[in-house]
Enzyme design. Sequence first.
Site, mmCIF file in Angstrom:
data_model
loop_
_atom_site.group_PDB
_atom_site.id
_atom_site.type_symbol
_atom_site.label_atom_id
_atom_site.label_comp_id
_atom_site.label_asym_id
_atom_site.label_seq_id
_atom_site.Cartn_x
_atom_site.Cartn_y
_atom_site.Cartn_z
ATOM 1 N N LYS A 1 26.959 -5.288 -0.349
ATOM 2 C CA LYS A 1 28.421 -5.282 -0.155
ATOM 3 C C LYS A 1 28.793 -4.539 1.112
ATOM 4 O O LYS A 1 29.954 -4.257 1.367
ATOM 5 C CB LYS A 1 29.102 -4.605 -1.355
ATOM 6 C CG LYS A 1 28.853 -5.285 -2.675
ATOM 7 C CD LYS A 1 29.615 -4.538 -3.769
ATOM 8 C CE LYS A 1 28.877 -4.581 -5.082
ATOM 9 N NZ LYS A 1 29.304 -3.519 -5.996
ATOM 10 N N HIS B 1 4.306 5.693 11.749
ATOM 11 C CA HIS B 1 3.955 5.565 10.326
ATOM 12 C C HIS B 1 3.039 6.756 10.033
ATOM 13 O O HIS B 1 1.819 6.623 9.913
ATOM 14 C CB HIS B 1 3.253 4.224 10.111
ATOM 15 C CG HIS B 1 3.054 3.823 8.679
ATOM 16 N ND1 HIS B 1 3.257 4.679 7.617
ATOM 17 C CD2 HIS B 1 2.655 2.639 8.130
ATOM 18 C CE1 HIS B 1 3.001 4.032 6.483
ATOM 19 N NE2 HIS B 1 2.634 2.799 6.772
ATOM 20 N N ARG C 1 11.298 3.574 4.241
ATOM 21 C CA ARG C 1 10.756 2.595 5.196
ATOM 22 C C ARG C 1 11.944 1.775 5.679
ATOM 23 O O ARG C 1 12.728 1.253 4.880
ATOM 24 C CB ARG C 1 9.728 1.678 4.544
ATOM 25 C CG ARG C 1 9.356 0.529 5.473
ATOM 26 C CD ARG C 1 8.145 -0.225 5.043
ATOM 27 N NE ARG C 1 6.942 0.564 5.229
ATOM 28 C CZ ARG C 1 5.713 0.058 5.117
ATOM 29 N NH1 ARG C 1 5.554 -1.223 4.824
ATOM 30 N NH2 ARG C 1 4.654 0.814 5.303
ATOM 31 N N ARG D 1 0.811 -1.219 0.000
ATOM 32 C CA ARG D 1 0.000 0.000 0.000
ATOM 33 C C ARG D 1 0.847 1.273 0.000
ATOM 34 O O ARG D 1 0.666 2.170 -0.821
ATOM 35 C CB ARG D 1 -0.932 0.022 1.230
ATOM 36 C CG ARG D 1 -2.157 -0.826 1.084
ATOM 37 C CD ARG D 1 -2.499 -1.465 2.405
ATOM 38 N NE ARG D 1 -1.504 -2.489 2.698
ATOM 39 C CZ ARG D 1 -1.645 -3.759 2.354
ATOM 40 N NH1 ARG D 1 -2.742 -4.156 1.810
ATOM 41 N NH2 ARG D 1 -0.684 -4.653 2.566
ATOM 42 N N THR D 2 1.786 1.368 0.938
ATOM 43 C CA THR D 2 2.548 2.617 1.084
ATOM 44 C C THR D 2 3.406 2.873 -0.157
ATOM 45 O O THR D 2 3.376 3.965 -0.734
ATOM 46 C CB THR D 2 3.439 2.533 2.340
ATOM 47 O OG1 THR D 2 2.639 2.089 3.420
ATOM 48 C CG2 THR D 2 4.054 3.870 2.673
#
Length: 320
Positions: free
Chosen positions: A86, A136, A108, A58-59
């Site tokens: 790496k 959030h 996120r 969704r986000t």
Amino acid sequence: MDLKTKHLLDIASLSKEEIEDILNLAENLKEILYRPIPKVPTLRGKLIIYLFYEPSTRTRFSFEKAAKTLSADTLTFTGKGTSIEKGETLLDTIKNLEAIGADLFVIRHPVAGAPHFVAKHSKVSIVNAGDGTHEHPTQALLDLLTVREKLGTLSGLKIAIVGDIKHSRVAHSDILAFQKMGSTVYVSGPAQLLPDLKEEDYYKITKGGFKICYKLEEAIKEADVVIALRIQKERHGEALVPSFLEYHEFFGLKPEHLELIKEKAILMHPGPINWGVELAYEMEKYPFQVILDQVENGVAVRMAILLKLLTGEKNYENLN
Ligand code: CP
């Protein structure tokens, strides 16, 4: 929103007026999404980079849709196939992507505070798309918009949030957001998933009401809004609930609960949903279930945030 430094990091640092401003803009921008060609040139030439160190549907995709509707260019970074493998650090990654030309990062990250850390060192705008168990903020803003749209107000409401309150960044942002707008938030869930006293103090930084209920019925009785949260059986190896079946028995929302909530109370969930756990399958048919309206409003809210951070303007009359 910290307009001086142009970041959206949490609900805690937003004023009621700033929240209202974002919601009003999002409400106006929604119209663009219903046009035959839902696209305006406003952010042409801007580069938005999505750094998603955790999965998202969704986000991530609503931010993508928001940016594309405003004609911004986008790049997505999920860690896989990049120099993260790496050992490159988050900060070095940011600095390199800035050098490539990023105007804004949407981040996120599994670590609480990661977007705040990056914001201290970045030359460009940062939006928190969910940081660990912390906040959030864009989810809370789209939840506010959905409630205001469906119930006509955000003040004087009883908001019940059910589930894993302690580990939920959605709950943490929603608790602050709904209180700031003048509603009372009741939370309920298994005792081990409710906030401890320290967190309770944190929630009380605003003037609205906040109540912890050990019984689901107390939280949802006469509620205007019920928000069910996703339950995770495990988090970082720690068992959170012994069984989904047992959770559903005591805290799952079922048709029998409809008698307790207000007649036209709306039912929300941030997704993804475990049907049969936090919500009984029958709840999908509840006429005031607004879960996909939340997703739709996510696009408009994220358009408003991108516009505000990337243009800094107050009025947006030129959106044709
Ligand atoms: N509500 C929410 O954050 O969903 P995603 O994890 O799919 O983005």
